[in-house]
Design a protein around this motif. Structure first.
Motif, short mmCIF file in Angstrom:
data_model
loop_
_atom_site.label_atom_id
_atom_site.label_comp_id
_atom_site.label_asym_id
_atom_site.label_seq_id
_atom_site.Cartn_x
_atom_site.Cartn_y
_atom_site.Cartn_z
N LYS A 1 0.79 -1.60 0.14
CA LYS A 1 -0.15 -0.18 0.25
C LYS A 1 1.32 1.49 0.24
CE LYS A 1 -4.21 -1.90 1.94
NZ LYS A 1 -5.18 -1.83 2.74
N ARG A 2 0.41 2.30 -0.78
CA ARG A 2 1.28 3.53 -0.27
C ARG A 2 0.78 4.22 0.93
NH1 ARG A 2 1.15 6.37 -5.97
NH2 ARG A 2 0.87 4.40 -7.54
N ILE A 3 2.40 5.00 1.18
CA ILE A 3 1.70 5.70 2.49
C ILE A 3 1.28 7.18 2.26
CG2 ILE A 3 3.57 6.77 4.37
CD1 ILE A 3 3.85 3.85 3.42
N ILE A 4 0.63 6.82 3.11
CA ILE A 4 -0.13 8.25 3.15
C ILE A 4 -1.10 8.72 4.68
CG2 ILE A 4 -2.63 6.84 3.37
CD1 ILE A 4 -3.83 9.33 1.66
N HIS A 5 -0.53 10.25 4.49
CA HIS A 5 -0.81 10.85 6.26
C HIS A 5 -2.10 10.31 6.36
CE1 HIS A 5 -1.48 13.46 9.55
NE2 HIS A 5 -0.01 13.98 9.66
N ARG A 6 -2.10 9.83 8.86
CA ARG A 6 -3.13 9.63 8.80
C ARG A 6 -4.26 10.61 8.90
NH1 ARG A 6 -2.75 9.11 15.06
NH2 ARG A 6 -2.80 10.88 14.97
N ASP A 7 -4.52 11.70 9.29
CA ASP A 7 -5.59 12.57 9.04
C ASP A 7 -5.66 12.35 7.58
OD1 ASP A 7 -4.71 12.66 11.76
OD2 ASP A 7 -3.92 14.59 11.19
N VAL A 8 -5.23 12.90 6.40
CA VAL A 8 -5.55 13.08 5.30
C VAL A 8 -6.56 11.71 4.96
CG1 VAL A 8 -4.89 13.27 2.67
CG2 VAL A 8 -3.53 14.45 4.62
N TYR A 9 -5.60 10.58 5.34
CA TYR A 9 -6.40 9.42 5.26
C TYR A 9 -8.04 8.78 5.17
CZ TYR A 9 -6.92 3.66 4.98
OH TYR A 9 -7.74 2.75 4.30
N LYS A 10 -8.07 9.36 6.71
CA LYS A 10 -9.31 9.51 7.44
C LYS A 10 -10.53 10.50 7.01
CE LYS A 10 -10.84 10.51 12.06
NZ LYS A 10 -10.60 11.44 13.29
N GLN A 11 -9.73 11.24 6.92
CA GLN A 11 -10.87 12.45 5.99
C GLN A 11 -10.95 11.27 4.46
OE1 GLN A 11 -9.13 16.46 4.68
NE2 GLN A 11 -10.58 16.55 3.44
N LEU A 12 -10.08 11.01 4.01
CA LEU A 12 -10.87 10.53 2.44
C LEU A 12 -11.11 9.69 3.23
CD1 LEU A 12 -7.27 9.98 0.84
CD2 LEU A 12 -9.13 11.13 -0.18
N ARG A 13 -11.78 8.24 4.12
CA ARG A 13 -12.11 7.64 4.31
C ARG A 13 -13.81 7.78 4.64
NH1 ARG A 13 -10.35 2.41 6.97
NH2 ARG A 13 -12.10 1.99 7.32
N GLU A 14 -13.63 9.39 5.65
CA GLU A 14 -14.75 9.71 5.62
C GLU A 14 -15.94 10.10 4.82
OE1 GLU A 14 -13.99 12.19 8.87
OE2 GLU A 14 -13.58 11.18 10.29
N GLU A 15 -15.03 10.67 3.28
CA GLU A 15 -16.38 11.43 2.41
C GLU A 15 -16.16 10.59 1.93
OE1 GLU A 15 -13.14 13.70 0.57
OE2 GLU A 15 -13.02 15.24 1.92
N ARG A 16 -15.76 9.87 1.44
CA ARG A 16 -15.74 8.29 0.26
C ARG A 16 -16.64 7.26 1.60
NH1 ARG A 16 -14.40 6.10 -4.37
NH2 ARG A 16 -14.90 3.92 -4.52
N ALA A 17 -16.77 6.92 3.03
CA ALA A 17 -17.84 6.15 3.40
C ALA A 17 -19.28 7.75 2.74
CB ALA A 17 -17.88 6.16 4.58
N LYS A 18 -19.64 9.07 2.82
CA LYS A 18 -20.56 9.43 2.60
C LYS A 18 -21.22 9.51 1.33
CE LYS A 18 -19.72 13.12 5.88
NZ LYS A 18 -18.84 14.89 6.08
N ARG A 19 -20.47 9.42 0.33
CA ARG A 19 -20.27 9.44 -1.18
C ARG A 19 -20.93 7.88 -1.13
NH1 ARG A 19 -15.70 11.90 -1.69
NH2 ARG A 19 -14.77 9.52 -2.87
N ASN A 20 -20.29 7.08 -0.40
CA ASN A 20 -21.05 5.14 -0.44
C ASN A 20 -22.48 5.82 -0.36
OD1 ASN A 20 -18.26 4.73 -2.38
ND2 ASN A 20 -18.07 3.15 0.33
#
Length: 195
Positions: free
Chosen positions: A46-65
């Motif tokens: 897996k690529r490396i990503i900052h924890r806060d950025v990943y958390k934000q992406l997951r939250e946005e993705r969950a809302k869109r899903n």
């Protein structure tokens, strides 16, 4: 420029934004093949990503899903009602129930019926994109209910959700029978071994 339509322009911007986030999420959350230049081998990681950025992406993705899922479920619910009406089954059409609109945990989203009156338990999987192999996730609850209900259980795949091209790609009846699906475990339940 004479035919510029502000509504269409904004719609395009929103779509580009959605595609951007879909791309970013896929890049950062899915395993990727990388070349190890020392050994000249490709490795999965897996690529490396900052924890806060990943958390934000997951939250946005969950809302869109969640939004995508609701739109797809409503589409299938309306389709089921119309199909039963077209088959002359007004009474059955009135009994179609979009359970996931108010409750969760059934292992399916919509309780519908075949024109002959048999139950049809529908799990809807939606995607904003069009996929050749249509990847999706199946929860353990969904898998268990599919195993129990067999012929009554149907997975309905909807692509291009939220667009004018939205359509049902496939209905998979009794999805766990034979080779209807390629299942791949994505998590493991673990506990310490006690001897």
């Amino acid at each position: 420029i004479d035919t510029f339509n502000q509504y269409e322009f904004l719609k395009d911007i929103y779509n580009l934004n959605d595609f951007f986030y879909d791309f970013i999420f896929e890049i950062y959350s899915n395993p990727d093949l990388h070349m190890d230049t020392k050994s000249n081998k490709s490795i999965k990681r897996k690529r490396i990503i900052h924890r806060d950025v990943y958390k934000q992406l997951r939250e946005e993705r969950a809302k869109r899903n969640e939004e995508t899922g609701r739109i797809a479920e409503k589409f299938v619910y309306d389709m089921e009602v119309e199909q039963l009406k077209a088959a002359g089954q007004e009474q059955l059409a009135k009994k179609v129930n979009w359970l996931a609109e108010t409750e969760d945990g059934h292992g399916f989203d919509i309780k519908s019926y075949y024109p002959d009156g048999k139950e049809k338990l529908i799990e809807v999987k939606g995607s904003k994109l069009a996929h050749q192999d249509f990847p999706f996730f199946l929860s353990e609850q969904e898998r268990m209910v599919a195993e129990e209900e067999k012929e009554a259980y149907v997975i309905t795949l909807v692509e291009s959700v939220g667009t004018q091209q939205m359509k049902v790609v496939k209905e998979i009846q009794n999805p766990l029978e034979k080779d209807n699906l390629l299942l791949k475990p994505t998590q493991y339940s673990c506990r310490i071994r006690v001897d």
